[in-house]
Write a protein that holds these residues in place. Sequence first.
Motif, PDB file in Angstrom:
ATOM      1  N   LEU A   3       0.868  -1.171   0.000  1.00  0.00           N
ATOM      2  CA  LEU A   3       0.000   0.000   0.000  1.00  0.00           C
ATOM      3  C   LEU A   3       0.901   1.216   0.000  1.00  0.00           C
ATOM      4  CD1 LEU A   3      -2.753   1.408   0.203  1.00  0.00           C
ATOM      5  CD2 LEU A   3      -2.640   1.110   2.666  1.00  0.00           C
ATOM      6  N   GLY A   4       0.983   1.874  -1.125  1.00  0.00           N
ATOM      7  CA  GLY A   4       1.909   2.985  -1.254  1.00  0.00           C
ATOM      8  C   GLY A   4       3.325   2.472  -1.083  1.00  0.00           C
ATOM      9  N   LYS A   5       4.044   3.017  -0.111  1.00  0.00           N
ATOM     10  CA  LYS A   5       5.417   2.591   0.151  1.00  0.00           C
ATOM     11  C   LYS A   5       5.483   1.524   1.234  1.00  0.00           C
ATOM     12  CE  LYS A   5       7.040   7.146  -1.107  1.00  0.00           C
ATOM     13  NZ  LYS A   5       7.429   8.448  -0.627  1.00  0.00           N
ATOM     14  N   LYS A   6       4.343   1.179   1.801  1.00  0.00           N
ATOM     15  CA  LYS A   6       4.307   0.224   2.916  1.00  0.00           C
ATOM     16  C   LYS A   6       3.986  -1.190   2.423  1.00  0.00           C
ATOM     17  CE  LYS A   6       3.526   3.175   6.695  1.00  0.00           C
ATOM     18  NZ  LYS A   6       4.934   3.362   6.935  1.00  0.00           N
ATOM     19  N   GLU A   7       4.812  -2.127   2.847  1.00  0.00           N
ATOM     20  CA  GLU A   7       4.541  -3.540   2.600  1.00  0.00           C
ATOM     21  C   GLU A   7       3.703  -4.046   3.767  1.00  0.00           C
ATOM     22  OE1 GLU A   7       4.338  -6.712   0.317  1.00  0.00           O
ATOM     23  OE2 GLU A   7       5.614  -5.039  -0.292  1.00  0.00           O
ATOM     24  N   LEU A   8       2.540  -4.607   3.467  1.00  0.00           N
ATOM     25  CA  LEU A   8       1.627  -5.071   4.512  1.00  0.00           C
ATOM     26  C   LEU A   8       1.646  -6.595   4.580  1.00  0.00           C
ATOM     27  CD1 LEU A   8      -1.426  -2.769   3.697  1.00  0.00           C
ATOM     28  CD2 LEU A   8       0.359  -2.392   5.403  1.00  0.00           C
ATOM     29  N   ASP A   9       1.858  -7.132   5.757  1.00  0.00           N
ATOM     30  CA  ASP A   9       1.869  -8.572   5.986  1.00  0.00           C
ATOM     31  C   ASP A   9       0.480  -8.983   6.472  1.00  0.00           C
ATOM     32  OD1 ASP A   9       2.717 -11.175   6.276  1.00  0.00           O
ATOM     33  OD2 ASP A   9       3.613 -10.827   8.246  1.00  0.00           O
ATOM     34  N   LEU A  10      -0.442  -9.143   5.522  1.00  0.00           N
ATOM     35  CA  LEU A  10      -1.847  -9.425   5.850  1.00  0.00           C
ATOM     36  C   LEU A  10      -2.098 -10.926   5.931  1.00  0.00           C
ATOM     37  CD1 LEU A  10      -3.490  -6.842   3.424  1.00  0.00           C
ATOM     38  CD2 LEU A  10      -2.988  -6.550   5.843  1.00  0.00           C
ATOM     39  N   HIS A  11      -2.900 -11.318   6.921  1.00  0.00           N
ATOM     40  CA  HIS A  11      -3.295 -12.719   7.084  1.00  0.00           C
ATOM     41  C   HIS A  11      -4.807 -12.776   7.227  1.00  0.00           C
ATOM     42  CE1 HIS A  11       0.786 -14.244   7.497  1.00  0.00           C
ATOM     43  NE2 HIS A  11       1.024 -13.112   8.134  1.00  0.00           N
ATOM     44  N   PHE A  12      -5.405 -13.748   6.537  1.00  0.00           N
ATOM     45  CA  PHE A  12      -6.858 -13.879   6.525  1.00  0.00           C
ATOM     46  C   PHE A  12      -7.253 -15.243   7.071  1.00  0.00           C
ATOM     47  CE2 PHE A  12      -5.561 -11.370   2.733  1.00  0.00           C
ATOM     48  CZ  PHE A  12      -5.929 -10.138   3.227  1.00  0.00           C
ATOM     49  N   GLY A  13      -7.511 -15.294   8.364  1.00  0.00           N
ATOM     50  CA  GLY A  13      -7.895 -16.543   9.019  1.00  0.00           C
ATOM     51  C   GLY A  13      -8.845 -16.243  10.164  1.00  0.00           C
ATOM     52  N   TRP A  14      -8.733 -17.014  11.241  1.00  0.00           N
ATOM     53  CA  TRP A  14      -9.643 -16.875  12.384  1.00  0.00           C
ATOM     54  C   TRP A  14      -9.540 -15.506  13.047  1.00  0.00           C
ATOM     55  CZ3 TRP A  14     -13.599 -19.931  13.551  1.00  0.00           C
ATOM     56  CH2 TRP A  14     -13.625 -21.210  13.008  1.00  0.00           C
ATOM     57  N   ASP A  15      -8.312 -15.035  13.264  1.00  0.00           N
ATOM     58  CA  ASP A  15      -8.134 -13.734  13.913  1.00  0.00           C
ATOM     59  C   ASP A  15      -8.696 -12.610  13.039  1.00  0.00           C
ATOM     60  OD1 ASP A  15      -6.881 -14.728  16.250  1.00  0.00           O
ATOM     61  OD2 ASP A  15      -4.977 -14.852  15.184  1.00  0.00           O
ATOM     62  N   PHE A  16      -8.487 -12.722  11.742  1.00  0.00           N
ATOM     63  CA  PHE A  16      -9.045 -11.758  10.794  1.00  0.00           C
ATOM     64  C   PHE A  16     -10.565 -11.741  10.905  1.00  0.00           C
ATOM     65  CE2 PHE A  16     -10.988 -11.153   6.592  1.00  0.00           C
ATOM     66  CZ  PHE A  16     -10.549  -9.868   6.286  1.00  0.00           C
ATOM     67  N   LEU A  17     -11.173 -12.924  10.880  1.00  0.00           N
ATOM     68  CA  LEU A  17     -12.632 -13.013  10.956  1.00  0.00           C
ATOM     69  C   LEU A  17     -13.159 -12.428  12.259  1.00  0.00           C
ATOM     70  CD1 LEU A  17     -15.335 -13.923   9.808  1.00  0.00           C
ATOM     71  CD2 LEU A  17     -14.884 -16.196  10.763  1.00  0.00           C
ATOM     72  N   ALA A  18     -12.495 -12.719  13.365  1.00  0.00           N
ATOM     73  CA  ALA A  18     -12.925 -12.180  14.658  1.00  0.00           C
ATOM     74  C   ALA A  18     -12.878 -10.649  14.639  1.00  0.00           C
ATOM     75  CB  ALA A  18     -12.045 -12.725  15.783  1.00  0.00           C
ATOM     76  N   GLU A  19     -11.829 -10.095  14.067  1.00  0.00           N
ATOM     77  CA  GLU A  19     -11.698  -8.633  13.999  1.00  0.00           C
ATOM     78  C   GLU A  19     -12.736  -8.021  13.054  1.00  0.00           C
ATOM     79  OE1 GLU A  19     -10.055  -5.039  15.196  1.00  0.00           O
ATOM     80  OE2 GLU A  19      -9.688  -7.031  16.000  1.00  0.00           O
ATOM     81  N   VAL A  20     -12.977  -8.668  11.923  1.00  0.00           N
ATOM     82  CA  VAL A  20     -14.006  -8.188  10.982  1.00  0.00           C
ATOM     83  C   VAL A  20     -15.374  -8.207  11.653  1.00  0.00           C
ATOM     84  CG1 VAL A  20     -15.269  -8.812   8.865  1.00  0.00           C
ATOM     85  CG2 VAL A  20     -12.776  -8.697   8.845  1.00  0.00           C
ATOM     86  N   ASN A  21     -15.687  -9.270  12.357  1.00  0.00           N
ATOM     87  CA  ASN A  21     -16.980  -9.346  13.045  1.00  0.00           C
ATOM     88  C   ASN A  21     -17.102  -8.280  14.125  1.00  0.00           C
ATOM     89  OD1 ASN A  21     -18.121 -11.384  11.522  1.00  0.00           O
ATOM     90  ND2 ASN A  21     -17.461 -13.001  12.887  1.00  0.00           N
ATOM     91  N   GLU A  22     -15.995  -8.002  14.798  1.00  0.00           N
ATOM     92  CA  GLU A  22     -16.004  -6.988  15.867  1.00  0.00           C
ATOM     93  C   GLU A  22     -16.187  -5.580  15.296  1.00  0.00           C
ATOM     94  OE1 GLU A  22     -15.984  -5.379  19.585  1.00  0.00           O
ATOM     95  OE2 GLU A  22     -15.882  -7.523  19.212  1.00  0.00           O
ATOM     96  N   THR A  23     -15.491  -5.271  14.201  1.00  0.00           N
ATOM     97  CA  THR A  23     -15.488  -3.892  13.693  1.00  0.00           C
ATOM     98  C   THR A  23     -16.510  -3.620  12.597  1.00  0.00           C
ATOM     99  OG1 THR A  23     -13.727  -4.379  12.110  1.00  0.00           O
ATOM    100  CG2 THR A  23     -13.068  -3.543  14.271  1.00  0.00           C
ATOM    101  N   LEU A  24     -16.927  -4.657  11.871  1.00  0.00           N
ATOM    102  CA  LEU A  24     -17.879  -4.453  10.776  1.00  0.00           C
ATOM    103  C   LEU A  24     -19.210  -5.170  10.998  1.00  0.00           C
ATOM    104  CD1 LEU A  24     -15.470  -4.879   7.719  1.00  0.00           C
ATOM    105  CD2 LEU A  24     -16.564  -2.762   8.471  1.00  0.00           C
ATOM    106  N   GLY A  25     -19.303  -5.979  12.039  1.00  0.00           N
ATOM    107  CA  GLY A  25     -20.489  -6.801  12.263  1.00  0.00           C
ATOM    108  C   GLY A  25     -21.691  -6.032  12.773  1.00  0.00           C
TER     109      GLY A  25
END
Length: 116
Positions: A3-25
Amino acid sequence: MKLGKKELDLHFGWDFLAEVNETLGFEMDMEGQKISMRSGGMAFLQMGLSQYDPITLLKVIKAGLSTAKQKPSNEELKQSIEELMSESPDKYKAFVDELFEAIKKEPMLKALMKLT
């Protein structure tokens, strides 16, 4: 992902889902208090990313970074998103599309999206 000049180490698993449910649910309002139901986030993720919403993008990136040891600040992420949008809406769109495709490659998340 970059993203721009930043390299993002993104992971999409259980922790991702928990955070998505918390912030977007789903949220309920009980006597003036908003209470997260901690579910339904993937439906809102799909809707927000399909509309190229920068707030949804920020929340999804943060969820993808939930297990990262080194995380950029909210301000750094916001600035990078804003720079990408103002530099080239087409590049912004391509970044969101690439991110969404990466999420869909995770079997559990792909199955959840088919169910919503």
